[in-house]
Each structure stands twice: as C-alpha cells, then as structure tokens.
Enzyme design. Structure first.
Site, short mmCIF file in Angstrom:
data_model
loop_
_atom_site.label_atom_id
_atom_site.label_comp_id
_atom_site.label_asym_id
_atom_site.label_seq_id
_atom_site.Cartn_x
_atom_site.Cartn_y
_atom_site.Cartn_z
N GLY A 48 1.05 -1.25 -0.07
CA GLY A 48 0.22 -0.14 -0.03
C GLY A 48 0.87 1.20 0.03
O GLY A 48 1.80 1.26 -0.81
N SER A 50 3.49 3.09 2.73
CA SER A 50 4.01 2.84 3.92
C SER A 50 3.84 4.22 4.89
O SER A 50 3.61 4.10 6.04
CB SER A 50 5.38 2.50 3.80
OG SER A 50 6.26 3.45 3.10
N CYS A 80 6.01 -5.51 0.29
CA CYS A 80 6.02 -4.10 -0.58
C CYS A 80 5.96 -3.09 0.54
O CYS A 80 7.19 -3.13 1.40
CB CYS A 80 5.10 -3.81 -1.58
SG CYS A 80 5.60 -2.42 -2.80
N ILE A 137 4.88 -2.81 -7.96
CA ILE A 137 4.01 -1.67 -7.94
C ILE A 137 4.83 -0.77 -7.18
O ILE A 137 4.60 -0.83 -6.03
CB ILE A 137 2.92 -2.09 -7.68
CG1 ILE A 137 2.04 -2.97 -8.51
CG2 ILE A 137 1.89 -0.65 -7.82
CD1 ILE A 137 0.63 -3.41 -7.71
N HIS A 173 4.26 -8.30 -4.91
CA HIS A 173 2.97 -8.37 -4.42
C HIS A 173 2.25 -9.90 -4.64
O HIS A 173 1.72 -10.22 -5.49
CB HIS A 173 1.71 -7.44 -4.98
CG HIS A 173 1.55 -5.94 -4.54
ND1 HIS A 173 1.04 -5.33 -3.70
CD2 HIS A 173 2.57 -5.07 -4.84
CE1 HIS A 173 1.30 -4.39 -3.35
NE2 HIS A 173 2.28 -3.88 -3.82
N GLU A 175 0.07 -11.38 -3.39
CA GLU A 175 -1.57 -11.59 -3.30
C GLU A 175 -2.14 -11.34 -4.31
O GLU A 175 -3.27 -11.55 -4.56
CB GLU A 175 -1.88 -10.82 -2.08
CG GLU A 175 -2.04 -9.32 -2.30
CD GLU A 175 -0.78 -8.56 -2.50
OE1 GLU A 175 0.35 -9.21 -2.26
OE2 GLU A 175 -0.62 -7.23 -2.67
#
Ligand code: GLN
Length: 190
Positions: A48, A50, A80, A137, A173, A175
């Site tokens: 996301g 940080s 990430c 990303i 990532h 997920e």
C-alpha cells in the site's frame, strides 16, 4: 501451522491477502488494535503506502506491541510497503520502521506507478520458488542485507524475497497472483 493469521488492515490491499489466505483454508483476523494482535499467531503487513500505514500504526499505538511480538517470534510477512515497515531503515523518504529485518529499503526504487512491472524470479531458485511470477508496483529495493538475512528469490540479481528467522519480506505483491507459495511459507514458519 499458525491457527489464526492477522492482516494489518490500516490501508493497502489487505483484502487480496484475505482472499488468498481463505483459499489456503486458514482463519483470519483483521488487525487494527493491540487486542487483535494478541489473538493472532502470524501476521501479514500488506502493500500500500508505507507513509499512510505508518501514520495509522502510530495513531493506534501499534509500533511497540508489534515490534515486541515479532522479536518474540511471531511469524510475519511484509509485502512491498510491509517490507519497508519491517526494515532497519527506509531511504528515499524515511518512514518510521519496525527495525526487525536487517536490510535497508529504498522506496520507489524502480520509479513511479507507470514503471510497475511483472517478472519471473531467477537466480537462487532453490527454495521451491521456481517460476514464481512477481508483480512490482512502486516497489522498493532491499540493500545492505545483514548476515542473518537469507535471499529466497531474486529478479535481475536483486533480492525480492528474503527471510530472517520468523520475518519474511517481498518487494512484490504475492497476493495479486494465484500462486500461494509465499503465503504457504509464512504458514510453515509458525
Ligand atoms: N511505494 C510504496 C511505499 O513506499 C510501496 C508500494 C506498494 O506497497 N506497492 O510505501
């Protein structure tokens, strides 16, 4: 195997982690408060932003309880932004870190959102991670790895998945693909 996995749910793509862990058949609990943290036997800190996640952690008083649980052996996977928060030091816009992973995390090291990309791991494919597809990303790069940090996977010779005891971190990532090998490793840590 841990009974209940917590997902730090302040900001970021915690829901995608929830779905993947659901497929692995483990119980989950979103973590926002210390009382949630007390109920989990492993934790995911998602990707996301940080800076935003860290502000939430400060507001909720989570830094010390989290650091203590991780230092006491709680299996944790930071992806990430989560990896940045676990690191010893965040560079390129410092952010308060937990300091439980002996690496320097250089934020946005590949560039901005438009420089996001996917790649397949290379190098040390020795950990059952052959062919792992990684989505990056605004990803960080991990540098100055301490002697206890083991590199589990690399892309273009850079470490993208590392482990220091009970602490796992990816710069990508996991997920966002159907491959559950990274999460499975968290489960086998407990
Ligand atoms: N660039 C973000 C940061 O520095 C991390 C991006 C991500 O988690 N996908 O926090």
């Amino acid at each position: 195997m841990p009974k209940t996995i917590g997902i730090l749910a302040i900001q970021g793509d915690f829901d995608a982690h929830r779905k993947l862990l659901e497929r692995l058949g483990v119980a989950m609990r979103p973590v926002l408060y210390q009382r949630d943290l007390d109920q989990v036997d492993a934790l995911v800190i998602p990707g996301g932003e940080s800076t935003t996640i860290s502000k939430g952690m400060q507001r909720l008083g989570l830094y010390e309880p989290l650091r203590q649980r991780i230092e006491a052996g709680l299996p944790v996977l930071g992806t990430c932004a989560g990896a940045i928060l676990l690191s010893r030091e965040a560079q390129n816009h410092a952010v308060p870190v937990l300091g439980v992973l002996d690496v320097t995390a250089k934020r946005n090291a590949y560039g901005t959102q438009v420089d996001s990309f996917a790649a397949t791991v290379n190098g040390t494919a020795d950990h059952g991670l052959e062919g792992l597809r990684c989505i990056f990303i605004r990803a960080p790069q991990l540098e100055n790895l301490g002697p206890e940090v083991k590199v589990l996977a690399r892309v273009d010779d850079r470490p993208v998945f590392v482990q220091q005891g009970n602490v796992l971190a990816t710069t990508f990532h996991p997920e966002l693909t159907d491959d559950d090998r990274v999460h499975a490793r968290l489960l086998s840590c407990g």
